[in-house]
Design an enzyme around this catalytic site. Sequence first.
Site, PDB file in Angstrom:
ATOM      1  N   LYS A 113      64.427 -63.284 -60.124  1.00 42.10           N
ATOM      2  CA  LYS A 113      64.710 -63.314 -61.569  1.00 42.10           C
ATOM      3  C   LYS A 113      66.039 -64.032 -61.820  1.00 42.10           C
ATOM      4  O   LYS A 113      66.165 -64.814 -62.767  1.00 42.10           O
ATOM      5  CB  LYS A 113      64.753 -61.900 -62.155  1.00 42.10           C
ATOM      6  CG  LYS A 113      63.414 -61.193 -62.214  1.00 42.10           C
ATOM      7  CD  LYS A 113      62.364 -61.882 -63.081  1.00 42.10           C
ATOM      8  CE  LYS A 113      62.689 -61.887 -64.558  1.00 42.10           C
ATOM      9  NZ  LYS A 113      61.558 -62.420 -65.374  1.00 42.10           N
ATOM     10  N   TYR A 169      62.927 -59.113 -55.733  1.00 45.03           N
ATOM     11  CA  TYR A 169      62.560 -59.230 -57.150  1.00 45.03           C
ATOM     12  C   TYR A 169      63.740 -59.742 -57.975  1.00 45.03           C
ATOM     13  O   TYR A 169      63.647 -60.757 -58.670  1.00 45.03           O
ATOM     14  CB  TYR A 169      62.076 -57.879 -57.713  1.00 45.03           C
ATOM     15  CG  TYR A 169      62.119 -57.816 -59.219  1.00 45.03           C
ATOM     16  CD1 TYR A 169      61.265 -58.596 -59.991  1.00 45.03           C
ATOM     17  CD2 TYR A 169      63.049 -57.006 -59.890  1.00 45.03           C
ATOM     18  CE1 TYR A 169      61.317 -58.569 -61.382  1.00 45.03           C
ATOM     19  CE2 TYR A 169      63.109 -56.973 -61.276  1.00 45.03           C
ATOM     20  CZ  TYR A 169      62.235 -57.764 -62.017  1.00 45.03           C
ATOM     21  OH  TYR A 169      62.310 -57.742 -63.388  1.00 45.03           O
ATOM     22  N   THR A 210      66.155 -59.702 -66.781  1.00 43.50           N
ATOM     23  CA  THR A 210      66.475 -58.305 -66.513  1.00 43.50           C
ATOM     24  C   THR A 210      67.965 -58.115 -66.240  1.00 43.50           C
ATOM     25  O   THR A 210      68.636 -59.033 -65.764  1.00 43.50           O
ATOM     26  CB  THR A 210      65.662 -57.843 -65.285  1.00 43.50           C
ATOM     27  OG1 THR A 210      66.163 -56.594 -64.828  1.00 43.50           O
ATOM     28  CG2 THR A 210      65.769 -58.824 -64.114  1.00 43.50           C
ATOM     29  N   ASP A 211      68.443 -56.894 -66.475  1.00 46.86           N
ATOM     30  CA  ASP A 211      69.832 -56.571 -66.143  1.00 46.86           C
ATOM     31  C   ASP A 211      70.072 -56.550 -64.629  1.00 46.86           C
ATOM     32  O   ASP A 211      71.209 -56.582 -64.170  1.00 46.86           O
ATOM     33  CB  ASP A 211      70.255 -55.221 -66.762  1.00 46.86           C
ATOM     34  CG  ASP A 211      69.369 -54.047 -66.377  1.00 46.86           C
ATOM     35  OD1 ASP A 211      68.413 -54.225 -65.593  1.00 46.86           O
ATOM     36  OD2 ASP A 211      69.643 -52.925 -66.871  1.00 46.86           O
TER      37      ASP A 211
HETATM   38  P1  NAD Z   1      54.215 -56.269 -65.644  1.00 43.81           P
HETATM   39  O1  NAD Z   1      54.159 -56.332 -64.157  1.00 43.81           O
HETATM   40  O2  NAD Z   1      53.717 -55.060 -66.352  1.00 43.81           O
HETATM   41  O3  NAD Z   1      53.410 -57.513 -66.260  1.00 43.81           O
HETATM   42  C1  NAD Z   1      53.506 -58.799 -65.739  1.00 43.81           C
HETATM   43  C2  NAD Z   1      52.351 -59.630 -66.312  1.00 43.81           C
HETATM   44  O4  NAD Z   1      52.501 -60.968 -65.816  1.00 43.81           O
HETATM   45  C3  NAD Z   1      50.973 -59.138 -65.891  1.00 43.81           C
HETATM   46  O5  NAD Z   1      50.100 -59.137 -67.012  1.00 43.81           O
HETATM   47  C4  NAD Z   1      50.522 -60.157 -64.862  1.00 43.81           C
HETATM   48  O6  NAD Z   1      49.120 -60.308 -64.792  1.00 43.81           O
HETATM   49  C5  NAD Z   1      51.224 -61.412 -65.352  1.00 43.81           C
HETATM   50  N1  NAD Z   1      51.443 -62.399 -64.288  1.00 43.81           N
HETATM   51  C6  NAD Z   1      51.988 -62.167 -63.054  1.00 43.81           C
HETATM   52  N2  NAD Z   1      52.007 -63.328 -62.352  1.00 43.81           N
HETATM   53  C7  NAD Z   1      51.489 -64.291 -63.150  1.00 43.81           C
HETATM   54  C8  NAD Z   1      51.274 -65.682 -62.990  1.00 43.81           C
HETATM   55  N3  NAD Z   1      51.571 -66.326 -61.853  1.00 43.81           N
HETATM   56  N4  NAD Z   1      50.745 -66.374 -64.028  1.00 43.81           N
HETATM   57  C9  NAD Z   1      50.427 -65.730 -65.192  1.00 43.81           C
HETATM   58  N5  NAD Z   1      50.595 -64.421 -65.388  1.00 43.81           N
HETATM   59  C10 NAD Z   1      51.125 -63.705 -64.383  1.00 43.81           C
HETATM   60  O7  NAD Z   1      55.712 -56.592 -66.014  1.00 43.81           O
HETATM   61  P2  NAD Z   1      56.634 -56.024 -67.203  1.00 43.81           P
HETATM   62  O8  NAD Z   1      57.277 -54.790 -66.764  1.00 43.81           O
HETATM   63  O9  NAD Z   1      55.866 -56.084 -68.463  1.00 43.81           O
HETATM   64  O10 NAD Z   1      57.768 -57.164 -67.226  1.00 43.81           O
HETATM   65  C11 NAD Z   1      57.583 -58.349 -68.003  1.00 43.81           C
HETATM   66  C12 NAD Z   1      58.829 -59.199 -67.919  1.00 43.81           C
HETATM   67  O11 NAD Z   1      59.949 -58.452 -68.382  1.00 43.81           O
HETATM   68  C13 NAD Z   1      59.199 -59.646 -66.503  1.00 43.81           C
HETATM   69  O12 NAD Z   1      59.685 -60.957 -66.584  1.00 43.81           O
HETATM   70  C14 NAD Z   1      60.292 -58.687 -66.073  1.00 43.81           C
HETATM   71  O13 NAD Z   1      61.157 -59.294 -65.140  1.00 43.81           O
HETATM   72  C15 NAD Z   1      60.988 -58.462 -67.397  1.00 43.81           C
HETATM   73  N6  NAD Z   1      61.712 -57.195 -67.549  1.00 43.81           N
HETATM   74  C16 NAD Z   1      61.076 -56.007 -67.294  1.00 43.81           C
HETATM   75  C17 NAD Z   1      61.752 -54.805 -67.531  1.00 43.81           C
HETATM   76  C18 NAD Z   1      61.073 -53.460 -67.307  1.00 43.81           C
HETATM   77  O14 NAD Z   1      61.714 -52.423 -67.468  1.00 43.81           O
HETATM   78  N7  NAD Z   1      59.788 -53.408 -66.968  1.00 43.81           N
HETATM   79  C19 NAD Z   1      63.066 -54.840 -68.000  1.00 43.81           C
HETATM   80  C20 NAD Z   1      63.690 -56.071 -68.220  1.00 43.81           C
HETATM   81  C21 NAD Z   1      62.988 -57.243 -68.007  1.00 43.81           C
HETATM   82  O1  DAU Z   2      66.356 -52.798 -65.109  1.00 41.66           O
HETATM   83  C1  DAU Z   2      65.234 -53.525 -65.473  1.00 41.66           C
HETATM   84  C2  DAU Z   2      64.175 -53.398 -64.392  1.00 41.66           C
HETATM   85  O2  DAU Z   2      63.628 -52.096 -64.512  1.00 41.66           O
HETATM   86  C3  DAU Z   2      63.097 -54.451 -64.498  1.00 41.66           C
HETATM   87  O3  DAU Z   2      63.658 -55.711 -64.232  1.00 41.66           O
HETATM   88  C4  DAU Z   2      61.956 -54.189 -63.501  1.00 41.66           C
HETATM   89  O4  DAU Z   2      60.906 -55.109 -63.723  1.00 41.66           O
HETATM   90  C5  DAU Z   2      61.450 -52.781 -63.716  1.00 41.66           C
HETATM   91  O5  DAU Z   2      60.459 -52.472 -62.754  1.00 41.66           O
HETATM   92  C6  DAU Z   2      62.602 -51.782 -63.614  1.00 41.66           C
HETATM   93  O6  DAU Z   2      63.127 -51.753 -62.260  1.00 41.66           O
HETATM   94  P1  DAU Z   2      63.518 -50.375 -61.529  1.00 41.66           P
HETATM   95  O7  DAU Z   2      63.447 -50.622 -60.081  1.00 41.66           O
HETATM   96  O8  DAU Z   2      64.741 -49.806 -62.132  1.00 41.66           O
HETATM   97  O9  DAU Z   2      62.267 -49.478 -62.049  1.00 41.66           O
HETATM   98  P2  DAU Z   2      61.310 -48.425 -61.325  1.00 41.66           P
HETATM   99  O10 DAU Z   2      60.446 -47.867 -62.396  1.00 41.66           O
HETATM  100  O11 DAU Z   2      60.660 -48.973 -60.117  1.00 41.66           O
HETATM  101  O12 DAU Z   2      62.345 -47.296 -60.855  1.00 41.66           O
HETATM  102  C7  DAU Z   2      63.258 -46.674 -61.759  1.00 41.66           C
HETATM  103  C8  DAU Z   2      64.149 -45.747 -60.949  1.00 41.66           C
HETATM  104  O13 DAU Z   2      63.375 -44.641 -60.453  1.00 41.66           O
HETATM  105  C9  DAU Z   2      64.760 -46.394 -59.712  1.00 41.66           C
HETATM  106  O14 DAU Z   2      66.053 -45.866 -59.515  1.00 41.66           O
HETATM  107  C10 DAU Z   2      63.837 -45.949 -58.575  1.00 41.66           C
HETATM  108  C11 DAU Z   2      63.394 -44.573 -59.020  1.00 41.66           C
HETATM  109  N1  DAU Z   2      62.043 -44.129 -58.606  1.00 41.66           N
HETATM  110  C12 DAU Z   2      61.000 -44.979 -58.775  1.00 41.66           C
HETATM  111  C13 DAU Z   2      59.715 -44.578 -58.471  1.00 41.66           C
HETATM  112  C14 DAU Z   2      58.527 -45.506 -58.632  1.00 41.66           C
HETATM  113  C15 DAU Z   2      61.854 -42.827 -58.136  1.00 41.66           C
HETATM  114  O15 DAU Z   2      62.813 -42.045 -57.984  1.00 41.66           O
HETATM  115  N2  DAU Z   2      60.587 -42.422 -57.859  1.00 41.66           N
HETATM  116  C16 DAU Z   2      59.507 -43.239 -57.989  1.00 41.66           C
HETATM  117  O16 DAU Z   2      58.375 -42.802 -57.712  1.00 41.66           O
END
Ligand code: NAD
Ligand code: DAU
Length: 333
Positions: free
Chosen positions: A153, A149, A122-123
Site C-alpha cells: 500500500k 500488505y 491506509t494509516d
Molecule cells: P476487501 O478485501 O473487502 O475488498 C477488496 C475488493 O477488491 C474485493 O471486492 C476484491 O474482489 C477486489 N479486488 C482484489 N483484487 C482485485 C484485482 N486485481 N482487480 C479487481 N478487483 C480486485 O477490502 P476493504 O477492506 O474493502 O479495503 C478496500 C480498500 O480500502 C483497500 O485499498 C484497503 O487497503 C483500503 N483500506 C481498508 C481499511 C479497512 O479497515 N478495511 C482501512 C483503510 C484503507
Molecule cells: O488500519 C487500516 C487497516 O485496518 C487496513 O489497511 C486493512 O486493510 C484492514 O484489514 C485493517 O488492518 P488490521 O490488521 O488492523 O485489521 P484486522 O481486522 O486484521 O485486525 C485488527 C486487530 O485485531 C489487529 O490488532 C489484529 C487483531 N486480531 C485480528 C483477528 C483477525 C485479533 O486479535 N484476532 C483476530 O482474530
Amino acid sequence: MAEVIVTGGAGFIGSNFVHHVVAERPDWHVTVLDKLTYAGNLANIAGLPEDRVSFVKGDIADADLVDALVEKADAVVHYAAESHNDNSLQNPRPFIDTNLIGTYTLLEAVRRHNVRFHHISTDEVYGDLELDDPARFTEHTPYNPSSPYSSTKAGSDLLVRAWVRSFGVQATISNCSNNYGPYQHIEKFIPRQITNVVAGIRPKLYGAGLNVRDWIHTNDHSSAVLKVLEEGRIGETYLIGADGEQNNKTVVELILELMGKDPHDYDHVNDRPGHDLRYAIDSSKLRAELGWQPKFTDFRSGLADTIAWYTEHEEWWAPQKAEVEAKYAKAGQ
Ligand code: NAD
Ligand code: DAU
C-alpha cells in the site's frame, strides 16, 4: 451525469461507497470494476438500480480492459486491493500483483485519458506508535510500513505521488484508519468475533490484546472520500479518522457484552508476526480544509448495529465460516 469507476466496489469499503454515492449523487453513474476474489461479493451491491450501477468483472492489472473503461470515465475511485495483513504474511504475491501492478495499470490509463483519480489507502503505511505516545499520524509522518500488505500500500501511494509530479495526473490520496460496519469479510477482527459468537466458537484475541486500532464507521469513510473526490486539492494527501482508539481486548469484551455473553469468554491465541502496536489518526487537515466531520462516532451503538447486521445476514457469511476458521486454526489463531 458523472461516470465514476469504483475499483473493488464489490468488497467491504468499496461497496459501502457505491451505496453512499447512489444515495447522495442522483445524477452519477457508477461502474464497479472488481475481480471478485474471495473478498468480493456481488451480493454487496445487489438491488441497486440498474440504470445507476453497472458491474464489470475484471482485474485492475488488465491494461486493455482498464483502458477501455477509463476512456469513458470522468473519475476513478480506487479501492481494489488485497487487504488482509494475515494473508500477506502467508502469501505476499497477490499483494504485489494487485496493490502495485494493479495501481500502476490504473495510473497509466488515467494518465493517457486525463481522468481524475482518487487513491484509497491506509494509516498502516506509517507503521505503528507506542501505546503511551501522545502523537498521532499526520500527513507529515514518515512512511514506515511493517507487513507485506502495508508495504505494497505504501508503494502504491508513492506511485500515485510520482504520477502526479512527473506526469501531471489529477490525483488525490486518502489514508484511513480501521473501518467497521456491514459487508466486512469475516476474516477481519470485528466480524470474525461476532460470527464466532453466533456460531458457538470462542472469540480469538491475538497475543495479550493490547494493540490499539482507531475505529471509524465505514459510512464516515465514504462521506470523507466523496468530500476529497469533489473538493480535495490535486496532489494532496488527506488522513481520515474519527478519534476511535480502542484496544482489541476492550473490543472483544464489548462484543461479548452486547451479544449477551460473559465478556471474559474468549481465547488468547498466537500473535501476528510483526504485529503493529497502535494506529492513531489526526484528521485535522481534512476537517479544517474541507469541513468534513464524522457522524457515526458512538462506537458502542455502531458496534451494536454491526452485530445486528451480521446476526440478520447469516446467509451472507455462513458459507465462508468453516474455511476461514480452518485457515486460522492452521496458524494457531
Ligand atoms: P476487501 O478485501 O473487502 O475488498 C477488496 C475488493 O477488491 C474485493 O471486492 C476484491 O474482489 C477486489 N479486488 C482484489 N483484487 C482485485 C484485482 N486485481 N482487480 C479487481 N478487483 C480486485 O477490502 P476493504 O477492506 O474493502 O479495503 C478496500 C480498500 O480500502 C483497500 O485499498 C484497503 O487497503 C483500503 N483500506 C481498508 C481499511 C479497512 O479497515 N478495511 C482501512 C483503510 C484503507
Ligand atoms: O488500519 C487500516 C487497516 O485496518 C487496513 O489497511 C486493512 O486493510 C484492514 O484489514 C485493517 O488492518 P488490521 O490488521 O488492523 O485489521 P484486522 O481486522 O486484521 O485486525 C485488527 C486487530 O485485531 C489487529 O490488532 C489484529 C487483531 N486480531 C485480528 C483477528 C483477525 C485479533 O486479535 N484476532 C483476530 O482474530
